[in-house]
Write an enzyme that holds these catalytic residues in place. Structure first.
Site, short mmCIF file in Angstrom:
data_model
loop_
_atom_site.label_atom_id
_atom_site.label_comp_id
_atom_site.label_asym_id
_atom_site.label_seq_id
_atom_site.Cartn_x
_atom_site.Cartn_y
_atom_site.Cartn_z
N LYS A 153 0.83 -1.20 0.00
CA LYS A 153 0.00 0.00 0.00
C LYS A 153 0.87 1.26 0.00
O LYS A 153 2.10 1.18 0.24
CB LYS A 153 -0.91 -0.04 1.23
CG LYS A 153 -1.94 -1.18 1.20
CD LYS A 153 -2.82 -1.14 2.45
CE LYS A 153 -3.87 -2.24 2.43
NZ LYS A 153 -4.76 -2.14 3.62
N TYR A 173 -12.47 -2.61 -3.46
CA TYR A 173 -13.00 -2.53 -2.10
C TYR A 173 -14.53 -2.50 -2.06
O TYR A 173 -15.11 -1.98 -1.10
CB TYR A 173 -12.41 -1.33 -1.37
CG TYR A 173 -10.99 -1.54 -0.87
CD1 TYR A 173 -10.66 -2.63 -0.04
CD2 TYR A 173 -9.97 -0.65 -1.19
CE1 TYR A 173 -9.36 -2.82 0.43
CE2 TYR A 173 -8.67 -0.84 -0.72
CZ TYR A 173 -8.38 -1.92 0.09
OH TYR A 173 -7.10 -2.11 0.57
N ASN A 214 -1.85 -0.22 7.08
CA ASN A 214 -1.25 -1.48 7.52
C ASN A 214 -0.40 -2.17 6.44
O ASN A 214 -0.24 -3.39 6.44
CB ASN A 214 -2.33 -2.41 8.07
CG ASN A 214 -3.43 -2.67 7.06
OD1 ASN A 214 -3.27 -2.37 5.88
ND2 ASN A 214 -4.54 -3.23 7.51
N HIS A 237 -1.98 -5.47 1.38
CA HIS A 237 -3.26 -6.14 1.14
C HIS A 237 -2.97 -7.53 0.62
O HIS A 237 -2.04 -7.72 -0.17
CB HIS A 237 -4.07 -5.38 0.08
CG HIS A 237 -5.23 -6.18 -0.44
ND1 HIS A 237 -6.44 -6.25 0.21
CD2 HIS A 237 -5.34 -7.02 -1.52
CE1 HIS A 237 -7.24 -7.08 -0.45
NE2 HIS A 237 -6.60 -7.56 -1.50
N GLU A 276 -9.65 -9.84 -7.92
CA GLU A 276 -8.66 -8.77 -7.71
C GLU A 276 -7.53 -8.82 -8.74
O GLU A 276 -7.06 -7.78 -9.19
CB GLU A 276 -8.11 -8.87 -6.28
CG GLU A 276 -9.17 -8.52 -5.25
CD GLU A 276 -8.77 -8.82 -3.81
OE1 GLU A 276 -7.60 -9.23 -3.57
OE2 GLU A 276 -9.61 -8.64 -2.91
P1 DAT Z 1 -7.73 -6.79 5.63
O1 DAT Z 1 -6.88 -5.81 4.85
O2 DAT Z 1 -7.01 -7.31 6.83
O3 DAT Z 1 -8.31 -7.88 4.75
P2 DAT Z 1 -10.37 -5.57 5.58
O4 DAT Z 1 -10.53 -6.16 4.23
O5 DAT Z 1 -11.41 -5.87 6.60
O6 DAT Z 1 -8.96 -5.95 6.22
O7 DAT Z 1 -10.30 -3.98 5.47
C1 DAT Z 1 -9.60 -3.35 4.40
C2 DAT Z 1 -8.71 -2.29 4.99
O8 DAT Z 1 -9.50 -1.25 5.60
C3 DAT Z 1 -7.80 -2.77 6.11
O9 DAT Z 1 -6.61 -3.32 5.61
C4 DAT Z 1 -7.58 -1.53 6.92
C5 DAT Z 1 -8.89 -0.80 6.80
N1 DAT Z 1 -9.80 -1.10 7.93
C6 DAT Z 1 -10.50 -2.25 8.12
N2 DAT Z 1 -11.26 -2.18 9.21
C7 DAT Z 1 -11.05 -0.95 9.74
C8 DAT Z 1 -11.54 -0.27 10.90
N3 DAT Z 1 -12.44 -0.83 11.73
N4 DAT Z 1 -11.08 0.98 11.15
C9 DAT Z 1 -10.18 1.57 10.33
N5 DAT Z 1 -9.69 1.00 9.21
C10 DAT Z 1 -10.11 -0.25 8.93
MG MG Z 2 -9.64 -7.62 3.12
#
Ligand code: DAT
Ligand code: MG
Length: 138
Positions: free
Chosen positions: A11, A51, A118, A121, A132
């Site tokens: 990212k 997303y 973080n 992805h 994707e």
């Molecule tokens: P991941 O990337 O672990 O698959 P995800 O698909 O649930 O997580 O969410 C996509 C991204 O959005 C994630 O990498 C960081 C952000 N994110 C997810 N949940 C969040 C939250 N509760 N608060 C802030 N950012 C969040």
């Molecule tokens: Mg995810």
């Protein structure tokens, strides 16, 4: 039967912090095979497709803005159970509590923003990976 593939993104925070090589090296060192890669500035259209599952969540718009804030590295890695294996290597979503030894646990932290930055992805299922890879690589 073709080998399992996953879509990995470094990212904008990972690229900006100069961690692209370190992150890709960790995936390669685990043994997965790099089969495609590019350096790209995402578009809103790409991110809306990528997303789609998060539309309507409070972090959705901040997430899209963050992903538009700089270039990313998009890569396809291949190997037996690579989807699960990379998610394990990446660590859990929140970098504060992601296990030390994982990418998010070792290099990530909470910056007090509306979206968690973080670093990486990784696709979460075979179906997501197929979708994707086609979004990012056509
Ligand atoms: P991941 O990337 O672990 O698959 P995800 O698909 O649930 O997580 O969410 C996509 C991204 O959005 C994630 O990498 C960081 C952000 N994110 C997810 N949940 C969040 C939250 N509760 N608060 C802030 N950012 C969040
Ligand atoms: Mg995810």
């Amino acid at each position: 039967m073709s080998a399992e593939r996953t879509l990995i993104l470094v990212k904008p925070d990972g690229v900006a912090r100069g961690l692209s090589g370190t992150i890709l090296a960790r995936v390669e060192a685990k043994g997965y095979k790099l089969v495609d890669m590019k350096f790209v500035h995402a578009t809103r259209e790409i991110l809306e497709a990528h997303y789609a599952e998060h539309v309507g969540k409070p972090f959705y718009e901040p997430l899209v803005e963050f992903m538009l804030s700089g270039p990313v590295v998009a890569a396809v890695f291949e190997g037996e159970r690579v989807i699960e294996g990379f998610r394990s290597l990446a660590g859990t979503t929140e970098p504060t509590t992601a296990a030390p030894g994982t990418i998010r646990g070792d290099y990530g932290r909470d910056w007090g923003l509306k979206v968690q930055q973080n670093l990486v992805h990784g696709s979460d299922s075979v179906k997501s990976a197929e979708k994707e890879i086609s979004i990012w690589f056509g």
